[in-house]
Design a protein around this motif. Structure first.
Motif, PDB file in Angstrom:
ATOM      1  N   VAL A 176      48.200  53.351  44.812  1.00  0.00           N
ATOM      2  CA  VAL A 176      48.731  52.380  43.855  1.00  0.00           C
ATOM      3  C   VAL A 176      48.009  52.577  42.533  1.00  0.00           C
ATOM      4  O   VAL A 176      46.964  53.222  42.468  1.00  0.00           O
ATOM      5  N   THR A 177      48.573  52.015  41.483  1.00  0.00           N
ATOM      6  CA  THR A 177      47.952  52.132  40.169  1.00  0.00           C
ATOM      7  C   THR A 177      46.723  51.229  40.086  1.00  0.00           C
ATOM      8  O   THR A 177      46.565  50.296  40.880  1.00  0.00           O
ATOM      9  N   THR A 178      45.891  51.505  39.102  1.00  0.00           N
ATOM     10  CA  THR A 178      44.724  50.648  38.911  1.00  0.00           C
ATOM     11  C   THR A 178      45.164  49.240  38.507  1.00  0.00           C
ATOM     12  O   THR A 178      44.497  48.266  38.849  1.00  0.00           O
ATOM     13  N   GLY A 179      46.292  49.129  37.835  1.00  0.00           N
ATOM     14  CA  GLY A 179      46.824  47.807  37.505  1.00  0.00           C
ATOM     15  C   GLY A 179      47.245  47.048  38.756  1.00  0.00           C
ATOM     16  O   GLY A 179      46.971  45.853  38.894  1.00  0.00           O
ATOM     17  N   ALA A 180      47.895  47.752  39.675  1.00  0.00           N
ATOM     18  CA  ALA A 180      48.337  47.113  40.917  1.00  0.00           C
ATOM     19  C   ALA A 180      47.148  46.712  41.780  1.00  0.00           C
ATOM     20  O   ALA A 180      47.184  45.671  42.455  1.00  0.00           O
ATOM     21  N   ILE A 181      46.076  47.501  41.743  1.00  0.00           N
ATOM     22  CA  ILE A 181      44.917  47.173  42.583  1.00  0.00           C
ATOM     23  C   ILE A 181      44.272  45.876  42.112  1.00  0.00           C
ATOM     24  O   ILE A 181      43.690  45.144  42.921  1.00  0.00           O
ATOM     25  N   THR A 182      44.410  45.574  40.845  1.00  0.00           N
ATOM     26  CA  THR A 182      43.883  44.296  40.338  1.00  0.00           C
ATOM     27  C   THR A 182      44.564  43.130  41.041  1.00  0.00           C
ATOM     28  O   THR A 182      43.904  42.184  41.484  1.00  0.00           O
ATOM     29  N   GLY A 183      45.874  43.198  41.197  1.00  0.00           N
ATOM     30  CA  GLY A 183      46.601  42.149  41.908  1.00  0.00           C
ATOM     31  C   GLY A 183      46.201  42.082  43.372  1.00  0.00           C
ATOM     32  O   GLY A 183      46.039  40.993  43.931  1.00  0.00           O
ATOM     33  N   VAL A 184      46.038  43.254  43.998  1.00  0.00           N
ATOM     34  CA  VAL A 184      45.597  43.305  45.396  1.00  0.00           C
ATOM     35  C   VAL A 184      44.252  42.610  45.529  1.00  0.00           C
ATOM     36  O   VAL A 184      44.053  41.767  46.408  1.00  0.00           O
ATOM     37  N   LEU A 185      43.313  42.964  44.656  1.00  0.00           N
ATOM     38  CA  LEU A 185      41.971  42.378  44.731  1.00  0.00           C
ATOM     39  C   LEU A 185      41.992  40.889  44.423  1.00  0.00           C
ATOM     40  O   LEU A 185      41.236  40.121  45.026  1.00  0.00           O
ATOM     41  N   ASN A 186      42.850  40.466  43.498  1.00  0.00           N
ATOM     42  CA  ASN A 186      42.978  39.038  43.226  1.00  0.00           C
ATOM     43  C   ASN A 186      43.396  38.280  44.482  1.00  0.00           C
ATOM     44  O   ASN A 186      42.853  37.215  44.794  1.00  0.00           O
ATOM     45  N   ARG A 187      44.362  38.836  45.212  1.00  0.00           N
ATOM     46  CA  ARG A 187      44.831  38.173  46.442  1.00  0.00           C
ATOM     47  C   ARG A 187      43.754  38.206  47.524  1.00  0.00           C
ATOM     48  O   ARG A 187      43.506  37.198  48.188  1.00  0.00           O
ATOM     49  N   LEU A 188      43.121  39.362  47.712  1.00  0.00           N
ATOM     50  CA  LEU A 188      42.079  39.466  48.739  1.00  0.00           C
ATOM     51  C   LEU A 188      40.902  38.549  48.427  1.00  0.00           C
ATOM     52  O   LEU A 188      40.365  37.891  49.323  1.00  0.00           O
ATOM     53  N   GLU A 189      40.509  38.503  47.169  1.00  0.00           N
ATOM     54  CA  GLU A 189      39.398  37.642  46.779  1.00  0.00           C
ATOM     55  C   GLU A 189      39.799  36.172  46.888  1.00  0.00           C
ATOM     56  O   GLU A 189      39.028  35.341  47.387  1.00  0.00           O
ATOM     57  N   GLY A 190      41.012  35.856  46.468  1.00  0.00           N
ATOM     58  CA  GLY A 190      41.495  34.479  46.515  1.00  0.00           C
ATOM     59  C   GLY A 190      41.575  33.924  47.933  1.00  0.00           C
ATOM     60  O   GLY A 190      41.403  32.728  48.150  1.00  0.00           O
ATOM     61  N   ARG A 191      41.814  34.783  48.897  1.00  0.00           N
ATOM     62  CA  ARG A 191      41.892  34.352  50.292  1.00  0.00           C
ATOM     63  C   ARG A 191      40.559  34.515  51.016  1.00  0.00           C
ATOM     64  O   ARG A 191      40.474  34.333  52.222  1.00  0.00           O
ATOM     65  N   GLY A 192      39.529  34.902  50.275  1.00  0.00           N
ATOM     66  CA  GLY A 192      38.184  34.953  50.839  1.00  0.00           C
ATOM     67  C   GLY A 192      37.851  36.196  51.637  1.00  0.00           C
ATOM     68  O   GLY A 192      36.877  36.205  52.379  1.00  0.00           O
ATOM     69  N   PHE A 193      38.628  37.265  51.481  1.00  0.00           N
ATOM     70  CA  PHE A 193      38.377  38.491  52.240  1.00  0.00           C
ATOM     71  C   PHE A 193      37.343  39.405  51.585  1.00  0.00           C
ATOM     72  O   PHE A 193      36.604  40.086  52.283  1.00  0.00           O
ATOM     73  N   VAL A 194      37.334  39.444  50.265  1.00  0.00           N
ATOM     74  CA  VAL A 194      36.416  40.342  49.555  1.00  0.00           C
ATOM     75  C   VAL A 194      35.754  39.617  48.399  1.00  0.00           C
ATOM     76  O   VAL A 194      36.202  38.553  47.969  1.00  0.00           O
ATOM     77  N   ALA A 195      34.700  40.246  47.909  1.00  0.00           N
ATOM     78  CA  ALA A 195      34.043  39.787  46.682  1.00  0.00           C
ATOM     79  C   ALA A 195      33.949  40.986  45.750  1.00  0.00           C
ATOM     80  O   ALA A 195      33.773  42.120  46.187  1.00  0.00           O
ATOM     81  N   ARG A 196      34.100  40.724  44.467  1.00  0.00           N
ATOM     82  CA  ARG A 196      33.961  41.764  43.449  1.00  0.00           C
ATOM     83  C   ARG A 196      32.685  41.526  42.673  1.00  0.00           C
ATOM     84  O   ARG A 196      32.311  40.383  42.428  1.00  0.00           O
ATOM     85  N   LYS A 197      32.044  42.634  42.300  1.00  0.00           N
ATOM     86  CA  LYS A 197      30.878  42.519  41.442  1.00  0.00           C
ATOM     87  C   LYS A 197      30.825  43.743  40.548  1.00  0.00           C
ATOM     88  O   LYS A 197      31.313  44.815  40.913  1.00  0.00           O
ATOM     89  N   PRO A 198      30.249  43.592  39.363  1.00  0.00           N
ATOM     90  CA  PRO A 198      30.157  44.749  38.469  1.00  0.00           C
ATOM     91  C   PRO A 198      29.206  45.797  39.037  1.00  0.00           C
ATOM     92  O   PRO A 198      28.208  45.463  39.679  1.00  0.00           O
TER      93      PRO A 198
END
Length: 153
Positions: free
Chosen positions: A66-88
Motif C-alpha cells: 500500500v502507499t505511505t498515505g494509505a498506511i497512515t489510515g491503517v495505523l490510525n485505525r490500529l492505534e485507535g483500536r488499541g492494537f499498536v502505538a506509534r513513536k518517532p
C-alpha cells in the motif's frame, strides 16, 4: 483392479488454491471481528511478527503493498483500536516506529488460538521428516509468491 492414483501437480495446486480461498475468507471474518479491514489485520500481523522490534510505517507499507498515505489510515485505525502505538524514530525524526501494545497479542491469540491449536494437532500427525518438507514447502512457496507479487507491480 485399478492402480493407485498419485496426486498430480494440478491436484496439488487445486488443493492449495482451495486452502488459500478458505484462509482469505477466514481473514475477512477475523478482521471483521476486530473491526478492521483485511489490510489492517495483515499490517497488525507484521507488527506482531516483529515482536519487540519496532517496524517503520514505510516497512509496513512496502510489505502490505500500500502507499505511505494509505498506511497512515491503517495505523490510525490500529492505534485507535488499541492494537499498536506509534513513536518517532530517535535516529530519524521523520520516520515513525510502530510497536504492538502489550494486550494486542493477547487479543489476537484469543481469536487465533483455537485455530492454531487445531493446526498444531494436524501437524502433530506428521513425522519430523514430513514436517521438514512442509516447512520447506511453505517457506519456498511464500518466497515464490512474494517474488511474483514484486514482479507484478
Amino acid at each position: 483392479m485399478e492402480a493407485e492414483r498419485h496426486p498430480t501437480v494440478p491436484d496439488a495446486i487445486g488443493a492449495m488454491d482451495r486452502m488459500i480461498a478458505t484462509m482469505i475468507v477466514g481473514q475477512q471474518e477475523f478482521a471483521r471481528r476486530f473491526g478492521l479491514s483485511v489490510t489492517d489485520l495483515v499490517c497488525f500481523a507484521y507488527v506482531l511478527e516483529a515482536g519487540d522490534t519496532p517496524v517503520t510505517a514505510g516497512d509496513l507499507a512496502t510489505r502490505a503493498h500500500v502507499t505511505t498515505g494509505a498506511i497512515t489510515g491503517v495505523l490510525n485505525r490500529l492505534e485507535g483500536r488499541g492494537f499498536v502505538a506509534r513513536k518517532p524514530d530517535p535516529a530519524d525524526r521523520r520516520r515513525v516506529l510502530v510497536v504492538a501494545r502489550p494486550t494486542a497479542a493477547e487479543q489476537a491469540m484469543t481469536l487465533y488460538g483455537p485455530f492454531y491449536e487445531r493446526l498444531a494437532e494436524l501437524f502433530a500427525g506428521y513425522t519430523p521428516d514430513e514436517l521438514a518438507v512442509l516447512t520447506d514447502w511453505f517457506t519456498r512457496a511464500g518466497d515464490v509468491a512474494r517474488t511474483f507479487l514484486e514482479e507484478s507491480r
